[in-house]
Design a protein around this motif. Sequence first.
Motif, PDB file in Angstrom:
ATOM      1  N   GLN A   1      -7.093 -24.723   4.089  1.00 57.47           N
ATOM      2  CA  GLN A   1      -6.187 -25.132   5.496  1.00 57.47           C
ATOM      3  C   GLN A   1      -5.106 -24.093   5.851  1.00 57.47           C
TER       4      GLN A   1
ATOM      5  N   ALA B   1     -13.151 -32.432   1.770  1.00 59.32           N
ATOM      6  CA  ALA B   1     -12.794 -31.654   3.455  1.00 59.32           C
ATOM      7  C   ALA B   1     -13.173 -32.172   4.982  1.00 59.32           C
TER       8      ALA B   1
ATOM      9  N   GLN C   1      -5.738 -22.492  10.213  1.00 54.13           N
ATOM     10  CA  GLN C   1      -4.727 -22.335  10.405  1.00 54.13           C
ATOM     11  C   GLN C   1      -4.905 -21.417  11.190  1.00 54.13           C
TER      12      GLN C   1
END
Length: 326
Positions: free
Chosen positions: A85, A113, A89
């Motif tokens: 994650q 996920a 990002q």
Amino acid sequence: MKRRLCSVLVLFCLFLLAACSPPSTSSGEQAENYPSKDIQLIVPWDAGGDTDAINRIVAEELEKELNTTVVVKNIAGGSGVVGAQQALQANNDGYTLLAVHDSVAMSQLTGQADFGYFDFEPVSLMTSTYQLVATNPSNPWDSMEEVVADAKENPGQITYGASIGSTSQLEPALIQTASDIEFNIVGYDGTANRMKAVVANDVQLGSVSIAAGKDYMKDDRMKLLGYTGEERHPDLPDVPTLQEQGIDVVNAANRGIFVPKDTPEEIVSKLNEALENVANSDSFKERIDAIGTDVNFKGTEEYVDFLQNNEKDMEESLEKSGLLDK
């Protein structure tokens, strides 16, 4: 008069900001100057496991190719989801890489996920690692055939350690489906924790790499029952494959490198070329072979095709095992 003076001051400040701002650069210029600073490689697992060991070798060899520092950052949690994650990002400038294996698709397909392979930009596949099924020496089985026979008589009683949503969960799921048995799959976050549990006999079965398996067996801390490759491994010729024992399963952890979505194509290409040079180097081959893993380089286009097929095969296997998140 005051209002006019304020307007002049505002215009003057805007002029200074424009003059001081760096000129914008195209993706081609970015790639030409890339890399101009340290690169971070996120390994979404604890230090000490197979994925960490393999990717530290990748990082060290990649440094030689790119003439810059590649910093490995371990971000464990959620069977690889937490670290992934963060990479998802990150800025798409080529300075954040993600170490991945099949768990990215596994986590998405099992509902762990909400993202998968193609929410990133795949760069290169580097290695494939087949696994051993291990148990504590005090347990009664000397083969996977004996495990299957016991599991048929006592469904759901034999514990199998796995990282939920990772490839280590897929392995017992495939064995269950192929043998029509049921394990009690117990969750552990990361290889290191799972191996400690097998050694302590807190869990009866678990997957282990060739390198670790040899060491554990040498110290009489583990008994090796089967190998997930198509043929026996030359370092452990006495350990039969699962297929030899009537279990139609061949399974490997395939490890590669991703970058955030929309990273410039020129940077992806430059990384792919550098990683291909790494994979072809004698130093990398020797170091990877020493830890019982196969170098299995695939460039970007071939890697994308591989991932598409891998995801399709995994989805079919998970559906058969009842683990698919529908």
